[in-house]
Design a protein around this motif. Structure first.
Motif, PDB file in Angstrom:
ATOM      1  N   PRO A 265     -25.760  -1.484  -3.982  1.00 34.76           N
ATOM      2  CA  PRO A 265     -25.276  -0.101  -4.037  1.00 34.76           C
ATOM      3  C   PRO A 265     -24.988   0.315  -5.470  1.00 34.76           C
ATOM      4  CG  PRO A 265     -23.552  -1.560  -3.241  1.00 34.76           C
ATOM      5  CD  PRO A 265     -24.789  -2.395  -3.329  1.00 34.76           C
ATOM      6  N   LEU A 266     -25.111   1.607  -5.723  1.00 28.06           N
ATOM      7  CA  LEU A 266     -24.869   2.136  -7.056  1.00 28.06           C
ATOM      8  C   LEU A 266     -23.358   2.169  -7.318  1.00 28.06           C
ATOM      9  CD1 LEU A 266     -26.084   3.425  -9.599  1.00 28.06           C
ATOM     10  CD2 LEU A 266     -25.796   5.658  -8.484  1.00 28.06           C
ATOM     11  N   LEU A 267     -22.921   1.469  -8.340  1.00 28.96           N
ATOM     12  CA  LEU A 267     -21.511   1.413  -8.713  1.00 28.96           C
ATOM     13  C   LEU A 267     -21.302   2.191 -10.007  1.00 28.96           C
ATOM     14  CD1 LEU A 267     -18.636   0.364  -8.345  1.00 28.96           C
ATOM     15  CD2 LEU A 267     -19.313  -1.700  -9.613  1.00 28.96           C
ATOM     16  N   ILE A 268     -20.463   3.217  -9.949  1.00 29.23           N
ATOM     17  CA  ILE A 268     -20.123   4.026 -11.119  1.00 29.23           C
ATOM     18  C   ILE A 268     -18.781   3.542 -11.632  1.00 29.23           C
ATOM     19  CG2 ILE A 268     -19.620   6.357 -11.908  1.00 29.23           C
ATOM     20  CD1 ILE A 268     -21.480   7.390  -9.725  1.00 29.23           C
ATOM     21  N   PHE A 269     -18.759   3.110 -12.911  1.00 29.26           N
ATOM     22  CA  PHE A 269     -17.552   2.475 -13.434  1.00 29.26           C
ATOM     23  C   PHE A 269     -17.407   2.784 -14.923  1.00 29.26           C
ATOM     24  CE2 PHE A 269     -15.319  -1.291 -15.218  1.00 29.26           C
ATOM     25  CZ  PHE A 269     -14.112  -1.119 -14.555  1.00 29.26           C
ATOM     26  N   ALA A 270     -16.168   3.124 -15.308  1.00 26.85           N
ATOM     27  CA  ALA A 270     -15.854   3.399 -16.714  1.00 26.85           C
ATOM     28  C   ALA A 270     -14.652   2.558 -17.131  1.00 26.85           C
ATOM     29  CB  ALA A 270     -15.569   4.882 -16.926  1.00 26.85           C
ATOM     30  N   THR A 271     -14.632   2.152 -18.376  1.00 26.81           N
ATOM     31  CA  THR A 271     -13.536   1.349 -18.927  1.00 26.81           C
ATOM     32  C   THR A 271     -12.742   2.181 -19.934  1.00 26.81           C
ATOM     33  OG1 THR A 271     -14.996   0.466 -20.649  1.00 26.81           O
ATOM     34  CG2 THR A 271     -14.808  -0.801 -18.601  1.00 26.81           C
ATOM     35  N   ASP A 272     -11.582   1.647 -20.315  1.00 24.17           N
ATOM     36  CA  ASP A 272     -10.707   2.311 -21.279  1.00 24.17           C
ATOM     37  C   ASP A 272     -10.190   1.249 -22.253  1.00 24.17           C
ATOM     38  OD1 ASP A 272      -8.876   3.760 -22.712  1.00 24.17           O
ATOM     39  OD2 ASP A 272      -7.977   4.740 -20.962  1.00 24.17           O
ATOM     40  N   ASP A 273     -10.517   1.422 -23.543  1.00 23.60           N
ATOM     41  CA  ASP A 273     -10.114   0.438 -24.548  1.00 23.60           C
ATOM     42  C   ASP A 273      -8.608   0.429 -24.791  1.00 23.60           C
ATOM     43  OD1 ASP A 273     -12.714  -0.346 -24.838  1.00 23.60           O
ATOM     44  OD2 ASP A 273     -13.115   0.945 -26.581  1.00 23.60           O
ATOM     45  N   ASP A 274      -7.889   1.404 -24.258  1.00 27.63           N
ATOM     46  CA  ASP A 274      -6.429   1.365 -24.360  1.00 27.63           C
ATOM     47  C   ASP A 274      -5.821   0.297 -23.439  1.00 27.63           C
ATOM     48  OD1 ASP A 274      -6.298   3.388 -26.241  1.00 27.63           O
ATOM     49  OD2 ASP A 274      -6.251   4.970 -24.708  1.00 27.63           O
ATOM     50  N   GLY A 279      -8.714  -6.032 -19.357  1.00 27.48           N
ATOM     51  CA  GLY A 279     -10.160  -6.044 -19.474  1.00 27.48           C
ATOM     52  C   GLY A 279     -10.782  -4.675 -19.441  1.00 27.48           C
ATOM     53  N   GLY A 280     -10.052  -3.647 -19.876  1.00 26.96           N
ATOM     54  CA  GLY A 280     -10.568  -2.278 -19.900  1.00 26.96           C
ATOM     55  C   GLY A 280     -10.401  -1.539 -18.588  1.00 26.96           C
ATOM     56  N   LEU A 281      -9.785  -2.172 -17.591  1.00 27.69           N
ATOM     57  CA  LEU A 281      -9.602  -1.523 -16.299  1.00 27.69           C
ATOM     58  C   LEU A 281      -8.380  -0.608 -16.342  1.00 27.69           C
ATOM     59  CD1 LEU A 281     -10.351  -1.179 -13.333  1.00 27.69           C
ATOM     60  CD2 LEU A 281      -8.922  -3.178 -12.820  1.00 27.69           C
ATOM     61  N   ASN A 282      -8.640   0.695 -16.237  1.00 25.59           N
ATOM     62  CA  ASN A 282      -7.592   1.702 -16.230  1.00 25.59           C
ATOM     63  C   ASN A 282      -7.437   2.224 -14.800  1.00 25.59           C
ATOM     64  OD1 ASN A 282      -5.865   3.856 -16.542  1.00 25.59           O
ATOM     65  ND2 ASN A 282      -7.034   4.871 -18.163  1.00 25.59           N
ATOM     66  N   PRO A 283      -6.337   1.924 -14.114  1.00 26.90           N
ATOM     67  CA  PRO A 283      -6.183   2.358 -12.720  1.00 26.90           C
ATOM     68  C   PRO A 283      -6.011   3.861 -12.572  1.00 26.90           C
ATOM     69  CG  PRO A 283      -4.156   1.367 -13.525  1.00 26.90           C
ATOM     70  CD  PRO A 283      -5.170   1.160 -14.599  1.00 26.90           C
ATOM     71  N   HIS A 284      -5.837   4.584 -13.676  1.00 29.47           N
ATOM     72  CA  HIS A 284      -5.607   6.021 -13.605  1.00 29.47           C
ATOM     73  C   HIS A 284      -6.889   6.827 -13.778  1.00 29.47           C
ATOM     74  CE1 HIS A 284      -1.332   5.137 -13.757  1.00 29.47           C
ATOM     75  NE2 HIS A 284      -1.525   4.414 -14.846  1.00 29.47           N
ATOM     76  N   ILE A 285      -8.042   6.172 -13.878  1.00 28.68           N
ATOM     77  CA  ILE A 285      -9.312   6.884 -14.038  1.00 28.68           C
ATOM     78  C   ILE A 285      -9.817   7.323 -12.665  1.00 28.68           C
ATOM     79  CG2 ILE A 285     -11.738   6.624 -14.670  1.00 28.68           C
ATOM     80  CD1 ILE A 285     -10.927   4.889 -16.966  1.00 28.68           C
ATOM     81  N   THR A 286     -10.191   8.583 -12.573  1.00 27.93           N
ATOM     82  CA  THR A 286     -10.800   9.123 -11.359  1.00 27.93           C
ATOM     83  C   THR A 286     -12.204   9.620 -11.682  1.00 27.93           C
ATOM     84  OG1 THR A 286      -9.876  11.326 -11.764  1.00 27.93           O
ATOM     85  CG2 THR A 286      -8.557   9.805 -10.425  1.00 27.93           C
ATOM     86  N   TYR A 287     -13.062   9.682 -10.632  1.00 28.05           N
ATOM     87  CA  TYR A 287     -14.463  10.056 -10.820  1.00 28.05           C
ATOM     88  C   TYR A 287     -14.773  11.283  -9.973  1.00 28.05           C
ATOM     89  CZ  TYR A 287     -14.618   5.264 -12.571  1.00 28.05           C
ATOM     90  OH  TYR A 287     -14.372   4.102 -13.263  1.00 28.05           O
ATOM     91  N   ASP A 321      -9.112  10.296 -17.230  1.00 28.35           N
ATOM     92  CA  ASP A 321      -7.849   9.559 -17.257  1.00 28.35           C
ATOM     93  C   ASP A 321      -6.751  10.558 -16.897  1.00 28.35           C
ATOM     94  OD1 ASP A 321      -5.606   8.078 -17.737  1.00 28.35           O
ATOM     95  OD2 ASP A 321      -6.196   7.395 -19.737  1.00 28.35           O
ATOM     96  N   THR A 322      -6.196  10.397 -15.695  1.00 24.83           N
ATOM     97  CA  THR A 322      -5.222  11.375 -15.206  1.00 24.83           C
ATOM     98  C   THR A 322      -3.906  11.340 -15.974  1.00 24.83           C
ATOM     99  OG1 THR A 322      -4.492   9.782 -13.530  1.00 24.83           O
ATOM    100  CG2 THR A 322      -6.211  11.343 -12.879  1.00 24.83           C
ATOM    101  N   THR A 323      -3.670  10.329 -16.787  1.00 31.93           N
ATOM    102  CA  THR A 323      -2.415  10.275 -17.541  1.00 31.93           C
ATOM    103  C   THR A 323      -2.453  11.150 -18.787  1.00 31.93           C
ATOM    104  OG1 THR A 323      -3.148   8.330 -18.802  1.00 31.93           O
ATOM    105  CG2 THR A 323      -1.977   7.935 -16.729  1.00 31.93           C
ATOM    106  N   ASN A 324      -3.644  11.428 -19.306  1.00 32.61           N
ATOM    107  CA  ASN A 324      -3.730  12.220 -20.525  1.00 32.61           C
ATOM    108  C   ASN A 324      -4.894  13.201 -20.523  1.00 32.61           C
ATOM    109  OD1 ASN A 324      -6.003  10.532 -20.975  1.00 32.61           O
ATOM    110  ND2 ASN A 324      -4.716   9.059 -22.083  1.00 32.61           N
TER     111      ASN A 324
END
Length: 566
Positions: A265-274, A279-287, A321-324
């Motif tokens: 399946p197609l997995l859409i995923f983005a990381t955050d260097d903050d 490991g770049g996993l930001n739980p506040h990212i929405t798609y 990133d819903t936090t900022n």
């Protein structure tokens, strides 16, 4: 002189204008608009309106107009009424000439200051005929140890309130009601803009209560909340793992499959260097899909929510990133295709054939089950017959002491047979052997034996053809000379009326010759009442009955028995 009705009614004005307060109670008089008639005839009135049920007449003969239902400025602002006057009854009973006249009454609904300020945007509700508007509040963010200049950026917009009475639209004034105990913020009383006075030094969430008040009618007030989050400044926006995602989908509600990775399946995923520690996993990212509602993203997986024709769609996916509110965008290519059966797969026709085959097999299984049930029922009937026969045969031994192994019976007359002289014991005279024989003879139709007559007895029977017949052994086809056995012979056909005797001839442990001599030397006249006899009075004896007399020399006193086998 007769007054002839030859003049029509006349209103003073063709158009009347009147203002009515929206808070006017029902039955409040709006005004009286009478017409005149030079003939002096009584007049009758009717009223029509472009807003039904808003107003009514007091009566058909009265031109007074009254409020019929509660008025609402936000629903109805103007009402046009037409009043008719007629100089004959509304339902005339004769054909007299009738004259009418009409006038127009323009009613303007006046707004009344009856609603508080409404913060924008808000959701309107009508409860019990009262319209209210509920605000969900405002949210904002500031960075730790940083002073924001100018008005804070809030969602869904800046603090702003309007007069709930749109016909009045009075100006508002704003103030903090509570919450800003640290003095970090201030609010402009005229615009409602919030700004910072100094930087925030603590990571926290600050909740403020803002009050909006009408400047003239200060009793009309309303409040809302403003939530400000203090957070660490973001240095890096989200970053997609691919600049472009490619997938294919076949039907609504199905998951989009990855075209670059087979069978995945197609997995859409983005990381955050903050978020280097995770490991770049930001739980506040929405798609989300930009400018598209035909697809939705759940936990990074793309689903088609509508049936679409075969085509290739070029879309954009956004990670936020819903936090900022930092965001990133990537290209998304989706191919919508029809369902294709893979090589070696099965189509609808194949599945229908399999279903038909399974149906036939199920029918065969049902037939086999029915046959098995029928055979079982028939077998139960056969076993029932066998059981009844067995119970019948078991009942044959009830008169001689009960059932033993198989169908065997004990002759109590020989239980104390210590020697050849013991055959005349008193127990034999009790008549129990007679009962046993009678039981056997009663069911001679069921139990038959085809044992042939013994050769020795046959030679003896030939010497007396008139009175005796061939003798058969009861227990075996030949005379048993083994140790521990005594044999009894019965005539095959005995006349019950003749009361012929059956003599039990004991076998000794000597040789066969001694036994024969002993039998020959014993005269028939020496048998008296003490000799063991079995007399049958009422039935024919069939062959095949046997009596086993265990020798007391080898068996214990308790185990001596006489048994009979079918």
């Amino acid at each position: 002189m007769t007054n002839v009705n030859d003049n029509p009614p006349v209103f003073e004005q063709d158009v009347y204008h009147v203002n009515v307060n929206e808070m006017s109670p029902v039955d409040t008089s709006v005004g009286t608009y009478a017409a005149t008639d030079l003939d002096g005839q009584p007049l009758y009135y009717t009223l029509t309106s472009d807003t039904p049920d808003a107003f009514k007449l007091s009566s058909p003969t009265s031109p007074t107009i009254r409020v019929q239902t509660p008025l609402d400025y936000d629903k109805v602002k103007n009402v046009q009424l037409v009043l008719y006057a007629q100089d004959t009854p509304l339902a005339p009973a004769n054909t007299e000439p009738s004259f009418t006249a009409s006038t127009t009454i323009m009613v303007t609904i006046v707004d009344v200051d009856n609603r508080p300020p409404w913060f924008q945007p808000c959701t309107q509700y009508e409860i019990g005929g009262v319209l209210i508007c509920q605000s969900s509040g405002y949210t904002g963010r500031v960075n730790l140890n940083e002073l924001e200049t100018g008005a804070l950026t809030l969602k869904p917009g800046p603090v702003y309130a309007i007069d709930g009475d749109s016909g009045i639209n009075e100006e508002m004034t704003y103030s903090f009601l509570s919450g800003d105990t640290s003095g970090l913020f201030e609010i402009n009383p005229n615009t409602g803009n919030i700004s910072m006075l100094r930087p925030a030094t603590v990571l926290e969430t600050i909740s403020l209560t803002v009050l909006a008040r009408q400047k003239i009618n200060s009793y009309q007030v309303s409040s809302t909340t403003v939530t400000v989050s203090v957070q660490v400044k973001s240095l890096h926006p989200p970053k997609f793992q691919r600049p472009q995602y490619e997938g294919s989908v076949t039907a609504m509600g199905t998951m989009v499959m990855d075209l670059t990775i087979k069978d995945k399946p197609l997995l859409i995923f983005a990381t955050d260097d903050d978020y280097t520690t995770t490991g770049g996993l930001n739980p506040h990212i929405t798609y989300s899909i930009k400018d598209g509602s035909d697809f939705t993203i759940i936990d990074g997986y793309l689903f088609m929510t509508k049936d679409l024709p075969e085509s290739t769609l070029h879309l954009q996916v956004v990670a936020t990133d819903t936090t900022n509110d930092d965001s990133a965008t990537a290209e998304l290519l989706v191919k919508v295709t029809s369902a294709i059966i893979p090589s070696g797969g099965y189509g609808p026709g194949d599945m229908a054939a399999v279903g038909a085959t399974l149906g036939v097999l199920l029918f065969i299984c049902l037939v086999v089950i029915v046959v098995l049930i029928f055979n079982i029922q028939r077998g139960k009937a056969d076993w029932k017959k066998i059981y009844e026969t067995s119970m019948f045969r078991s009942s044959l031994g009830q008169a001689s002491g009960g059932q033993k192994e198989g169908i065997q019976y004990t002759n109590n007359a020989f239980q104390n047979d210590d020697d050849s002289d013991s055959t005349g014991s008193g127990s034999f005279r009790t008549g129990e052997p007679r009962k046993t024989a009678e039981n056997f003879l009663r069911y001679e139709e069921i139990v038959k034996s085809s044992a042939p007559p013994h050769d020795d007895n046959a030679s003896q029977a030939s010497s007396d053809k008139d009175s005796e017949k061939e003798v058969k052994p009861i227990l075996t086809k030949e005379r048993r000379m083994d140790e521990g056995y005594k044999s009894v012979w019965f005539k095959e056909d005995i006349d019950p009326n003749a009361k012929e005797e059956v003599v039990i001839i004991p076998d000794s442990r000597e040789s066969d010759s001694d036994s024969d001599e002993e039998d020959d030397e014993q005269p028939s006249s020496s048998r008296d009442d003490d000799d063991p006899r079995v007399v049958f009075n009422d039935a024919d004896l069939d062959s095949g009955l046997g009596v086993k007399i265990e020798d007391p020399a080898e068996d214990s006193e308790d185990d001596r028995s006489l048994t009979a086998d079918l």
